[in-house]
Design a protein around this motif. Structure first.
Motif, PDB file in Angstrom:
ATOM      1  N   PHE A 113      49.330  28.181  30.246  1.00 30.11           N
ATOM      2  CA  PHE A 113      48.882  28.627  28.931  1.00 30.11           C
ATOM      3  C   PHE A 113      47.378  28.889  28.824  1.00 30.11           C
ATOM      4  O   PHE A 113      46.933  29.461  27.846  1.00 30.11           O
ATOM      5  CB  PHE A 113      49.269  27.593  27.863  1.00 30.11           C
ATOM      6  N   ASN A 114      46.571  28.438  29.800  1.00 34.09           N
ATOM      7  CA  ASN A 114      45.118  28.545  29.689  1.00 34.09           C
ATOM      8  C   ASN A 114      44.501  29.161  30.934  1.00 34.09           C
ATOM      9  O   ASN A 114      45.046  29.050  32.028  1.00 34.09           O
ATOM     10  CB  ASN A 114      44.494  27.159  29.483  1.00 34.09           C
ATOM     11  N   THR A 115      43.329  29.759  30.731  1.00 37.93           N
ATOM     12  CA  THR A 115      42.504  30.242  31.834  1.00 37.93           C
ATOM     13  C   THR A 115      41.081  29.803  31.541  1.00 37.93           C
ATOM     14  O   THR A 115      40.576  30.012  30.432  1.00 37.93           O
ATOM     15  CB  THR A 115      42.557  31.778  31.944  1.00 37.93           C
ATOM     16  N   TYR A 116      40.445  29.167  32.524  1.00 41.32           N
ATOM     17  CA  TYR A 116      39.061  28.729  32.378  1.00 41.32           C
ATOM     18  C   TYR A 116      38.234  29.326  33.507  1.00 41.32           C
ATOM     19  O   TYR A 116      38.718  29.487  34.628  1.00 41.32           O
ATOM     20  CB  TYR A 116      38.948  27.204  32.455  1.00 41.32           C
ATOM     21  N   PHE A 117      36.991  29.630  33.191  1.00 41.01           N
ATOM     22  CA  PHE A 117      36.074  30.147  34.209  1.00 41.01           C
ATOM     23  C   PHE A 117      34.791  29.334  34.164  1.00 41.01           C
ATOM     24  O   PHE A 117      34.214  29.136  33.099  1.00 41.01           O
ATOM     25  CB  PHE A 117      35.770  31.628  33.975  1.00 41.01           C
ATOM     26  N   THR A 118      34.346  28.851  35.316  1.00 37.19           N
ATOM     27  CA  THR A 118      33.094  28.110  35.417  1.00 37.19           C
ATOM     28  C   THR A 118      32.213  28.823  36.434  1.00 37.19           C
ATOM     29  O   THR A 118      32.579  28.914  37.609  1.00 37.19           O
ATOM     30  CB  THR A 118      33.348  26.662  35.890  1.00 37.19           C
ATOM     31  N   PRO A 119      31.053  29.368  36.011  1.00 41.96           N
ATOM     32  CA  PRO A 119      30.174  30.037  36.969  1.00 41.96           C
ATOM     33  C   PRO A 119      29.563  29.046  37.962  1.00 41.96           C
ATOM     34  O   PRO A 119      29.346  27.876  37.629  1.00 41.96           O
ATOM     35  CB  PRO A 119      29.089  30.673  36.098  1.00 41.96           C
ATOM     36  N   TRP A 120      29.314  29.505  39.185  1.00 40.74           N
ATOM     37  CA  TRP A 120      28.755  28.625  40.219  1.00 40.74           C
ATOM     38  C   TRP A 120      27.397  28.059  39.809  1.00 40.74           C
ATOM     39  O   TRP A 120      27.069  26.929  40.161  1.00 40.74           O
ATOM     40  CB  TRP A 120      28.617  29.370  41.548  1.00 40.74           C
TER      41      TRP A 120
END
Length: 172
Positions: free
Chosen positions: A86-93
């Motif tokens: 149900f979710n998508t997360y993005f964390t930049p380096w």
């Protein structure tokens, strides 16, 4: 813009995703067998409740397969992308402050340990539960995963020495 494909990694080991789904499926199949074999039973005939139990177990098998099998992590040039049902997360380096190897559920390092990547308000000491969200990504430890992470992020890996010590002991 280059559309480069990146490998998706499952958050859990494959057997951790398959075993619960397989168990639910087997129990559902057995329940279904008892339902159909008891339809014409003279003393204790099957009821709708028997069929309902089979449907519930098949539903749990599908849910377990989807919920556990769909959670993936991709490491790209830009950052870490976590996808669940149900979710998508993005964390930049750039925002990844800490990379830590966490103990497994038996309180030891080695098979079953987690690689925890934190950013922002999270510090590795605060993160003992393996929940993925913005700023916190946890995946089961695999040597190849750690090598891939190190390609994109040069942060020091906390407890790396403890994993290496376990690998040396396991070799001997």
């Amino acid at each position: 813009m280059e559309n480069k494909k990146y490998k998706k990694h499952t958050v859990l080991y494959l057997y951790e995703s398959i075993v619960p789904a397989a168990l639910f499926f087997i129990v559902g199949a057995v329940q279904l067998y008892f339902y159909f074999s008891g339809l014409n039973h003279p003393t204790v005939p099957s009821t709708g409740l028997d069929l309902f139990a089979a449907i519930v177990f098949f539903g749990l098998a599908v849910f377990a397969a989807l919920y556990m099998g769909v959670r993936t992590v991709s490491f790209t040039d830009k950052g870490i992308e976590y996808k669940s049902l149900f979710n998508t997360y993005f964390t930049p380096w750039e925002s990844v402050d800490n990379i830590k190897i966490m103990k497994n559920s038996f309180g030891a390092y080695g098979r079953g340990s987690y690689i925890l990547m934190t950013s922002g308000a999270y510090t590795p000491d605060q993160c003992t539960w393996r929940v993925n969200n913005n700023g916190l990504v946890a995946v089961k430890y695999r040597k190849k995963l750690l090598e891939e992470i190190k390609k994109y992020n040069s942060s020091r890996v906390i407890n790396l020495d403890k994993i290496r010590a376990v690998a040396i002991i396991e070799k001997n």
